[in-house]
Design a protein around this motif. Structure first.
Motif, PDB file in Angstrom:
ATOM      1  N   LEU A 177       2.612   0.629  -5.507  1.00 17.17           N
ATOM      2  CA  LEU A 177       1.540   1.438  -4.907  1.00 17.17           C
ATOM      3  C   LEU A 177       2.071   2.275  -3.747  1.00 17.17           C
ATOM      4  CD1 LEU A 177      -1.548  -0.973  -4.867  1.00 17.17           C
ATOM      5  CD2 LEU A 177      -1.198   1.029  -6.317  1.00 17.17           C
ATOM      6  N   LYS A 221      -6.223   0.616 -13.724  1.00 17.74           N
ATOM      7  CA  LYS A 221      -4.911   1.067 -13.273  1.00 17.74           C
ATOM      8  C   LYS A 221      -3.937  -0.100 -13.153  1.00 17.74           C
ATOM      9  CE  LYS A 221      -2.596   3.513  -9.582  1.00 17.74           C
ATOM     10  NZ  LYS A 221      -2.771   4.361  -8.419  1.00 17.74           N
ATOM     11  N   LYS A 267       2.323   6.577  -3.591  1.00 20.91           N
ATOM     12  CA  LYS A 267       1.817   7.432  -2.509  1.00 20.91           C
ATOM     13  C   LYS A 267       2.953   8.247  -1.897  1.00 20.91           C
ATOM     14  CE  LYS A 267      -1.895   5.489  -3.555  1.00 20.91           C
ATOM     15  NZ  LYS A 267      -2.575   6.103  -4.705  1.00 20.91           N
ATOM     16  N   GLU A 286      -5.400   1.534   1.251  1.00 19.70           N
ATOM     17  CA  GLU A 286      -6.708   1.631   0.573  1.00 19.70           C
ATOM     18  C   GLU A 286      -6.660   1.019  -0.830  1.00 19.70           C
ATOM     19  OE1 GLU A 286      -8.355   5.601   0.461  1.00 19.70           O
ATOM     20  OE2 GLU A 286      -8.036   5.825   2.611  1.00 19.70           O
ATOM     21  N   GLU A 287      -5.600   1.367  -1.581  1.00 21.05           N
ATOM     22  CA  GLU A 287      -5.493   0.843  -2.951  1.00 21.05           C
ATOM     23  C   GLU A 287      -5.164  -0.645  -2.963  1.00 21.05           C
ATOM     24  OE1 GLU A 287      -4.327   2.516  -6.419  1.00 21.05           O
ATOM     25  OE2 GLU A 287      -4.416   4.599  -5.760  1.00 21.05           O
ATOM     26  N   ARG A 303      -2.951   5.626   2.561  1.00 19.52           N
ATOM     27  CA  ARG A 303      -3.354   5.737   1.148  1.00 19.52           C
ATOM     28  C   ARG A 303      -2.997   4.472   0.367  1.00 19.52           C
ATOM     29  NH1 ARG A 303      -1.659  11.886  -0.743  1.00 19.52           N
ATOM     30  NH2 ARG A 303      -2.854  13.019   0.826  1.00 19.52           N
ATOM     31  N   LEU A 332      -8.345  -2.561  -2.578  1.00 19.05           N
ATOM     32  CA  LEU A 332      -9.087  -2.607  -3.843  1.00 19.05           C
ATOM     33  C   LEU A 332      -8.489  -3.656  -4.776  1.00 19.05           C
ATOM     34  CD1 LEU A 332      -9.632   1.191  -4.642  1.00 19.05           C
ATOM     35  CD2 LEU A 332     -11.404  -0.480  -4.087  1.00 19.05           C
TER      36      LEU A 332
END
Length: 294
Positions: free
Chosen positions: A195, A30, A199, A260-261, A257, A264
């Motif tokens: 990001l 991504k 969301k 969280e990304e 949300r 990562l």
């Protein structure tokens, strides 16, 4: 001796045809944010796919459309810049919505003038029965003179490998354009801001998404924790209320949300400080657009 190929590939199409999903599938991770809202992509994002004997720089472009705002006009200009001097153009059309006049408009204005080999990706075939795919492939062939027309489901990865192979065949010989480990040239603050916007697009109602922009004000790192301070910008007070939600619930959902990304992406714990600010009619105001990086 193996030949090394490298080149730039512009991915174009009208809004919401799945360009970003395709680019992410082509590079295998991504890079570009994805949503079901038109005009999600607002920058020409470079996603870089590198193998031992090739490097492809994919430029994911905003959906080409008839603009209603200054922002829209600037996004169209980005598409124009992105197709200049490229080695291959990938024109994405939406089989599920039907190939039509909007696609012809993109072909005439952007694909043809590029003068590069063009591949037409007929996306979202997973949403059609096999017999219904044939008329869409035929309609795509009517749009113009493509080197190849490929039925694809970018979401499921179907046909993506074939598209990659067809692109590689058409790239010139040459050295890599970026260091091997580079997957995008987007600055980190822009990736993190995007990001948050992804969301926000997912959880806000129809009238808000176009009006949302995000700025990452500061990134601090200490003891394995990354602190990200970001501002979500909207155009009206009523939109601010929608983004914050009852008891701050919508903003909390966006924040958790996005966090969280971010974790990562960064490989660390993240503390995300998210605020909402109103910048009246920013899509039409040249000074506001400059401030927001457009």
């Amino acid at each position: 001796m193996t030949v090394h190929r490298s080149g730039i590939v512009a991915v174009v199409g009208r809004p919401n045809v799945g360009k970003s999903t395709l680019v992410n599938a082509l590079v295998g991770q991504k890079i570009a944010i994805v949503s079901d809202k038109p005009q999600t992509t607002r920058r020409d994002i470079h996603a870089i796919w590198t193998t031992e004997d090739a490097q492809v720089v994919f430029t994911d472009t905003p959906g080409y459309h008839k603009p209603k705002t200054l922002l829209g006009a600037r996004l169209n200009d980005l598409v124009g810049d992105a197709v200049e001097g490229v080695d291959v153009v990938v024109h994405v059309v939406d089989a599920a919505a039907g190939v039509g006049r909007g696609d012809a408009f993109v072909y005439e204005r952007k694909v043809l003038p590029a003068g590069a080999p063009a591949i037409c990706v007929v996306n979202k075939v997973d949403e059609l029965l096999s017999r219904d795919q044939i008329p869409q492939l035929a309609a795509a062939a009517e749009l113009g003179d493509y080197a190849e027309i490929v039925p694809v489901s970018a979401k499921l990865g179907k046909g993506v490998g074939l598209v990659r192979d067809l692109i590689l065949e058409r790239l010139p010989e040459g050295p890599p354009l970026y260091p091997e480990e580079t997957v995008t040239d987007q600055p980190l603050d822009v990736r993190l801001a995007e990001l948050v916007r992804e969301k926000a697009l997912a959880v806000t109602r129809q009238e808000v998404p176009h009006s949302i922009a995000v700025i990452v004000e500061e990134i601090e790192e200490e003891d394995g924790l990354t602190k990200v301070h970001a501002t979500l910008v909207v155009e009206r007070d009523s939109q601010k209320g929608i983004v914050i939600g009852k008891g701050g619930q919508t903003l909390k959902t966006i924040g958790s949300r996005a966090r969280e990304e971010m974790e990562l992406l960064l490989g660390t714990k993240v503390f995300l400080d998210l605020r909402v600010k109103v910048l009246k009619e920013w899509q039409k105001d040249p000074r506001s657009l400059e401030r927001l990086g457009f």
